[in-house]
Design a protein around this motif. Structure first.
Motif, mmCIF file in Angstrom:
data_model
loop_
_atom_site.group_PDB
_atom_site.id
_atom_site.type_symbol
_atom_site.label_atom_id
_atom_site.label_comp_id
_atom_site.label_asym_id
_atom_site.label_seq_id
_atom_site.Cartn_x
_atom_site.Cartn_y
_atom_site.Cartn_z
ATOM 1 N N TRP A 113 -4.473 3.265 -2.135
ATOM 2 C CA TRP A 113 -4.385 4.697 -2.459
ATOM 3 C C TRP A 113 -5.118 5.052 -3.756
ATOM 4 O O TRP A 113 -5.146 6.220 -4.151
ATOM 5 C CB TRP A 113 -2.921 5.154 -2.529
ATOM 6 N N ASN A 125 -2.183 -1.444 -4.247
ATOM 7 C CA ASN A 125 -2.516 -0.148 -4.837
ATOM 8 C C ASN A 125 -3.946 0.287 -4.563
ATOM 9 O O ASN A 125 -4.281 1.466 -4.686
ATOM 10 C CB ASN A 125 -2.223 -0.147 -6.341
ATOM 11 N N GLY A 129 0.788 -1.221 0.000
ATOM 12 C CA GLY A 129 0.000 0.000 0.000
ATOM 13 C C GLY A 129 0.819 1.269 0.000
ATOM 14 O O GLY A 129 1.742 1.430 -0.791
ATOM 15 N N PHE A 130 0.509 2.199 0.905
ATOM 16 C CA PHE A 130 1.057 3.547 0.933
ATOM 17 C C PHE A 130 1.936 3.684 2.171
ATOM 18 O O PHE A 130 1.470 3.514 3.298
ATOM 19 C CB PHE A 130 -0.087 4.559 0.972
ATOM 20 N N TRP A 141 6.406 6.201 -0.454
ATOM 21 C CA TRP A 141 6.386 5.342 -1.636
ATOM 22 C C TRP A 141 5.144 4.459 -1.573
ATOM 23 O O TRP A 141 4.536 4.302 -0.519
ATOM 24 C CB TRP A 141 7.647 4.501 -1.783
ATOM 25 N N THR A 142 4.793 3.918 -2.723
ATOM 26 C CA THR A 142 3.662 2.996 -2.787
ATOM 27 C C THR A 142 4.169 1.628 -3.221
ATOM 28 O O THR A 142 5.177 1.509 -3.916
ATOM 29 C CB THR A 142 2.590 3.478 -3.770
ATOM 30 N N ALA A 193 2.934 3.046 -9.496
ATOM 31 C CA ALA A 193 3.708 3.422 -8.312
ATOM 32 C C ALA A 193 3.988 4.909 -8.324
ATOM 33 O O ALA A 193 4.105 5.530 -9.388
ATOM 34 C CB ALA A 193 5.021 2.646 -8.250
#
Length: 711
Positions: free
Chosen positions: A174, A171, A146-147, A163-164, A231
């Motif tokens: 976010w 994903n 995730g985030f 970062w993701t 990303a």
């Protein structure tokens, strides 16, 4: 998922980095019922044609607001409800289409959006969600994904950014969209961050400007890809830009680490050239960024924008291109995993096995045959270690959850199987089949049948039997062999047994291979293994000094065999794979080696001038403390191999002090020598005369100290 898992559990074997993978899903066997269940790609309501994500980052508050606009075309007429994914990190505020609000319900990660009238098949429409998130800190692989906020701490108060991480289902933490790899889409991101930050995402930058004191960065990817490959990374970065065949290259590191960029990423253009040539498909994306981030584990192959753990950053004195394994693996994914993507997670070997194998191929290209052989053997060993716990088909839809698929069956076993297929088909048919596979399935989800068909159609060889026994069944061949000489018939009689347990579905394998007969040289005899026990008789002019089954290590196998004492010297001299030479040498040196063995090893060491030599280590020879070998060690101080120079430094340290040797060692004390070898020189000088060489020892210790930054 790429080297992310791969590099979290690396183990060393000789000079090679071996992927010993720890599974993300915990202990036990997650591929056996009742824990495992049949898994299939989920049904889709629509074709996702484009995804636009807008994020506004509140760094002090560690939260974000967002909007995801999905362009979708219904796949069936009459649908009045469409299903999307949103993770637990996201609170969905609104859903709209055509400027009108839509009602929606939520169950777990599924958002069900209702429309006032049935939708027309294939007619595109926009569905826009607004939401807030960021409260849940996304972790690394198997730790929430995730985030992720890069928060400052006592060790680094300057650390900041985010970062993701998308694979497998991160994903949706976010972005509200379709988050499964059985549908590909084009994407764009518009991210608002503090003005002093940089933003890197997929595709090419459309705009990057400061508005009202905040940076707004717009990136767009115009080629379709799976949504898990989206990303964003953002923070205070040092960025170096380059080009390869007019493709922009971005090397991105945290602020203050620009000095690591060349050593860490300088071979990227060579990797791009090699992979483009060997696959027959030019690098398929509009740019390539490598983004080294705080808190990230290994690497993730986000399309055109790989994320890497910044702890992997290196310098030239740490060893030869220490990031090459990670970087080549992730770059290979831009073809295998990104250009063609597994349709469901049970087929993730089509991503990971290929990236593992392409990494090994790059080592063959950049480091030579010995490095290739060592990497292949390392993959086999890593898989065999896991196989003692459980065995499963490499391609399977019976598993507990997607995370458990990222194990040593998917990475090293699959890589070793692709090596096996390469050797069985030959390079022309193998790489021709790969080009056909990548070309025909470009920007499509794939299954094992697609790859099998490409190899079959290109080569004319029916590859389904190969896939059935190697990919779709569990286990591996376990081989035992013995041999004797029949003087009456002038025959070498070789008995080969396949002793693997077949009660779990492991087959008796059909394997084209070779037997190597050693006399003054190696003579290969082609055979086929296809039974639990076979007796193979080979006519020969005289009794061989040694017999090798599969002398070139052409296929994945567990070989239970020890070289007889009278075979070892012949194997050391003539085996074509360095591992067999090393095993023979270790056996010869276990007790009191013969003079012929000593001189043979010394001759091999002197003649093998490659940066990656066949023999993994010469420490056994050094421990003999032979004065007559002093000249050999002096010569090896100039060897191209860092490891070989290290052997020589340690060996000289075991001999009586000679000022001429000390002079040679002191001459190595420059910033071109590795940290490890400088430390070894300090130890050697200290053994000889700590007082006479006090200044040089201090210098050697200083040169041997790795900088703490970035590690």
């Amino acid at each position: 998922m790429s080297c992310n898992r791969l590099f979290l559990a690396l183990a060393a074997l000789g000079l090679a980095a071996v992927p010993a993978l720890a599974q993300r899903g915990g202990g036990g066997n997650p591929f056996a019922p009742p824990a495992a269940k049949l898994q299939y790609a989920p049904d889709r309501d629509f074709d996702l044609q484009h995804l636009k994500v807008e994020l506004d980052i509140d760094w002090p508050g560690r939260k974000f607001t967002g909007a995801s606009t999905n362009t979708v075309a219904p796949l069936r007429a009459g649908l009045s409800v469409l299903h999307f994914h949103a993770g637990k990190n996201i609170e969905v505020k609104t859903a709209q289409s055509g400027g009108k609000s839509l009602s929606f319900t939520r169950e777990g990660d599924t958002i069900s959006v209702s429309f006032p009238a049935p939708l027309a098949k294939d007619k595109p429409l926009l569905v826009r969600f607004t939401y807030a998130g960021g409260a849940i800190q996304g972790g690394g692989f198997g730790q929430g994904d995730g985030f992720h906020w890069m928060n400052p701490n006592d060790q680094n108060k300057e650390k900041q950014g985010f970062w993701t991480q998308g694979e497998t289902a991160g994903n949706r933490e976010w972005a509200v969209t379709w988050d499964y790899p059985n549908d590909l889409t084009t994407t764009e991101t518009i991210t608002t961050v503090p003005a002093e930050w940089s933003v890197v995402s997929n595709g090419l930058p459309v705009a990057d400007k400061v508005v009202n004191g905040r940076r707004v960065s717009h990136w767009k990817m115009s080629q379709p890809h799976a949504t898990y490959l989206m990303a964003i990374v953002s923070g205070p970065f040092d960025i170096k830009k380059d080009k390869w065949r007019n493709v922009p290259l971005w090397y991105v590191v945290p602020k203050g680490y620009a000095d690591k960029i060349d050593a860490s990423f300088g071979d990227t253009p060579d990797m791009l050239e090699f992979f483009s040539n060997i696959t027959g498909v030019k690098y398929p994306w509009p740019k390539y960024a490598q983004n080294a981030m705080y808190d990230f584990g290994g690497g993730m192959e986000n399309v055109s924008s790989t994320t890497l753990g910044m702890s992997n950053l290196t310098d030239f004195r740490s060893g030869f291109r220490n990031m090459a394994s990670l970087n080549s693996h992730e770059l290979a994914h831009q073809w295998f995993g990104d250009l063609v993507t597994c349709k469901d997670w049970g087929e993730v070997w089509l991503n990971e096995s290929f990236a593992t194998f392409m990494e090994v191929l790059y080592f063959e290209h950049s480091r030579g045959k010995n490095a290739y052989d060592r990497e292949v053997d390392g993959n086999m060993r890593s898989y065999l270690s896991e196989a003692r716990r459980y065995k499963r088909p490499v391609s399977t839809n019976l598993y507990r959850d997607p995370e458990v698929m990222f194990d040593s069956h998917t990475y090293p076993k699959g890589g070793a199987i692709l090596h096996t297929l390469r050797r069985q088909l030959g390079d022309a048919a193998f790489f021709g089949g790969i080009k056909k596979y990548l070309t025909e399935h470009r920007h499509k989800p794939v299954e094992w049948e697609d790859l099998c068909r490409a190899f079959t159609d290109y080569s004319g060889i029916n590859c389904e039997p190969f896939f059935q026994q190697w990919l779709l069944k569990p286990g591996h061949p376990v081989l035992e062999y013995s041999w004797s000489w029949d003087a009456a018939t002038s025959e070498v009689v070789v008995t080969v047994k396949q002793t693997q347990d077949t009660s779990d579905g492991t087959p008796i394998y059909t394997i084209p291979t070779k037997i190597g007969l050693i006399r003054e040289s190696l003579n290969r005899i082609t055979i086929t293994l296809n039974a639990p026990e076979q007796i193979i008789k080979i006519k020969a002019l005289s009794k061989p000094t040694a017999v090798l089954l599969d002398p070139d290590h052409d296929f994945l196998r567990e070989l239970k065999h020890e070289f007889a004492p009278d075979e070892r010297l012949a194997v050391l001299k003539h085996a074509p794979v360095g591992l067999d030479k090393t095993v023979a040498m270790q056996a010869l040196f276990a007790d009191s080696p013969s003079e012929e063995a000593i001189q043979t090893v010394a001759a091999l060491a002197k003649s093998d001038t490659l940066r990656f030599p066949a023999l993994a280590s010469l420490d056994g020879l050094g421990r003999l403390e032979r004065e007559d070998q002093r000249g050999l060690w002096r010569g090896l101080l100039m060897h191209l191999s860092d490891a070989r120079r290290g052997d020589a430094i340690r060996a000289l340290g075991k001999l009586k002090h000679d000022p001429a040797d000390a002079k040679l060692l002191i001459a190595l004390l420059t910033e071109k020598e590795t940290y490890a070898n400088c430390s070894a020189i300090a130890s050697t000088l200290d053994l000889w005369d700590d007082k006479a060489y006090a200044a040089e020892i201090t210098k050697a210790k200083k040169l041997g100290q790795r900088p703490a930054r970035g590690r």
